[in-house]
Design a protein around this motif. Structure first.
Motif, PDB file in Angstrom:
ATOM      1  N   SER A  54       0.771  -1.260  -0.028  1.00  0.00           N
ATOM      2  CA  SER A  54       0.075   0.064   0.109  1.00  0.00           C
ATOM      3  C   SER A  54       1.040   1.372  -0.037  1.00  0.00           C
ATOM      4  O   SER A  54       0.276   2.390  -0.309  1.00  0.00           O
TER       5      SER A  54
ATOM      6  N   LYS B 203      -5.277   3.775  -1.265  1.00  0.00           N
ATOM      7  CA  LYS B 203      -5.337   3.484  -0.122  1.00  0.00           C
ATOM      8  C   LYS B 203      -6.828   3.604   0.663  1.00  0.00           C
ATOM      9  O   LYS B 203      -7.236   2.431   1.203  1.00  0.00           O
TER      10      LYS B 203
ATOM     11  N   THR C 214      -9.283   1.350  -0.924  1.00  0.00           N
ATOM     12  CA  THR C 214      -9.413  -0.170  -0.774  1.00  0.00           C
ATOM     13  C   THR C 214      -9.612  -0.485   0.762  1.00  0.00           C
ATOM     14  O   THR C 214     -10.174  -1.429   0.850  1.00  0.00           O
ATOM     15  N   LYS C 215      -9.356   0.388   1.685  1.00  0.00           N
ATOM     16  CA  LYS C 215      -9.786   0.083   3.041  1.00  0.00           C
ATOM     17  C   LYS C 215     -11.152   0.000   2.862  1.00  0.00           C
ATOM     18  O   LYS C 215     -11.767  -0.951   3.829  1.00  0.00           O
TER      19      LYS C 215
ATOM     20  N   ILE D 167     -12.606  -2.958   1.539  1.00  0.00           N
ATOM     21  CA  ILE D 167     -12.346  -4.122   2.739  1.00  0.00           C
ATOM     22  C   ILE D 167     -13.258  -4.359   3.691  1.00  0.00           C
ATOM     23  O   ILE D 167     -13.927  -5.464   4.121  1.00  0.00           O
ATOM     24  N   GLU D 168     -13.446  -2.942   4.337  1.00  0.00           N
ATOM     25  CA  GLU D 168     -14.625  -3.060   5.545  1.00  0.00           C
ATOM     26  C   GLU D 168     -15.902  -3.368   4.883  1.00  0.00           C
ATOM     27  O   GLU D 168     -16.713  -3.969   5.507  1.00  0.00           O
TER      28      GLU D 168
ATOM     29  N   GLN E 167      -8.789 -12.296   5.014  1.00  0.00           N
ATOM     30  CA  GLN E 167      -7.340 -12.401   4.730  1.00  0.00           C
ATOM     31  C   GLN E 167      -7.523 -13.647   3.788  1.00  0.00           C
ATOM     32  O   GLN E 167      -8.254 -14.553   3.912  1.00  0.00           O
TER      33      GLN E 167
ATOM     34  N   ASN F 163      -4.941 -10.844  -0.545  1.00  0.00           N
ATOM     35  CA  ASN F 163      -6.270 -10.440  -0.988  1.00  0.00           C
ATOM     36  C   ASN F 163      -6.141  -8.914  -0.781  1.00  0.00           C
ATOM     37  O   ASN F 163      -6.446  -8.038  -1.593  1.00  0.00           O
ATOM     38  N   ASP F 164      -5.531  -8.204   0.285  1.00  0.00           N
ATOM     39  CA  ASP F 164      -5.507  -6.752   0.440  1.00  0.00           C
ATOM     40  C   ASP F 164      -4.579  -6.119  -0.692  1.00  0.00           C
ATOM     41  O   ASP F 164      -4.911  -5.296  -1.391  1.00  0.00           O
ATOM     42  N   GLU F 165      -3.215  -6.675  -0.848  1.00  0.00           N
ATOM     43  CA  GLU F 165      -2.586  -6.363  -1.885  1.00  0.00           C
ATOM     44  C   GLU F 165      -3.245  -6.495  -3.303  1.00  0.00           C
ATOM     45  O   GLU F 165      -3.021  -5.440  -4.021  1.00  0.00           O
TER      46      GLU F 165
ATOM     47  N   LEU G  63      -6.131  -6.243  -4.048  1.00  0.00           N
ATOM     48  CA  LEU G  63      -7.306  -5.060  -3.939  1.00  0.00           C
ATOM     49  C   LEU G  63      -6.567  -3.850  -4.298  1.00  0.00           C
ATOM     50  O   LEU G  63      -7.094  -2.767  -5.003  1.00  0.00           O
ATOM     51  N   HIS G  64      -5.432  -3.517  -3.750  1.00  0.00           N
ATOM     52  CA  HIS G  64      -4.856  -2.269  -3.908  1.00  0.00           C
ATOM     53  C   HIS G  64      -4.393  -2.167  -5.585  1.00  0.00           C
ATOM     54  O   HIS G  64      -5.001  -1.087  -6.154  1.00  0.00           O
TER      55      HIS G  64
END
Length: 91
Positions: A11, A19, A22-23, A26-27, A33, A49-51, A53-54
């Motif tokens: 990120s 950022k 994406t946050k 996710i929420e 994860q 997953n988080d990466e 999505l970024h």
């Protein structure tokens, strides 16, 4: 070489709007994860997953998504479509 305290996170390569979006994504979608989303979103499968999505959010912006009050809604819709399309291809 980076020490564990110095290693950049994925990120850190993205601007503030990526950022934040994406946050929120996710929420809002309660994304867990893992590593399965990279394949679904069409990004390099080395990403968690988080990466993933970024990277995906950055691509959406690069492809013309306007970062405004409606952006998160558009991303949610596109994400659900991507997951649905992937599931349809598997069956």
């Amino acid at each position: 070489m980076y020490t564990s305290a110095q290693q950049p996170t994925t990120s850190s390569w993205f601007d503030h709007s990526v950022k934040v979006l994406t946050k929120q994504l996710i929420e809002n979608l309660q994304i867990q994860q893992g590593s399965q989303l990279a394949k679904i979103l069409g990004v390099n499968p080395i990403f968690y997953n988080d990466e993933a999505l970024h990277v995906w959010v950055q691509r959406q912006i690069d492809e013309g998504l306007i970062v405004d009050d409606e952006a998160i809604g558009m991303l949610e819709t596109r994400f659900v479509e991507a997951v649905t399309d992937y599931e349809c291809m598997r069956t």
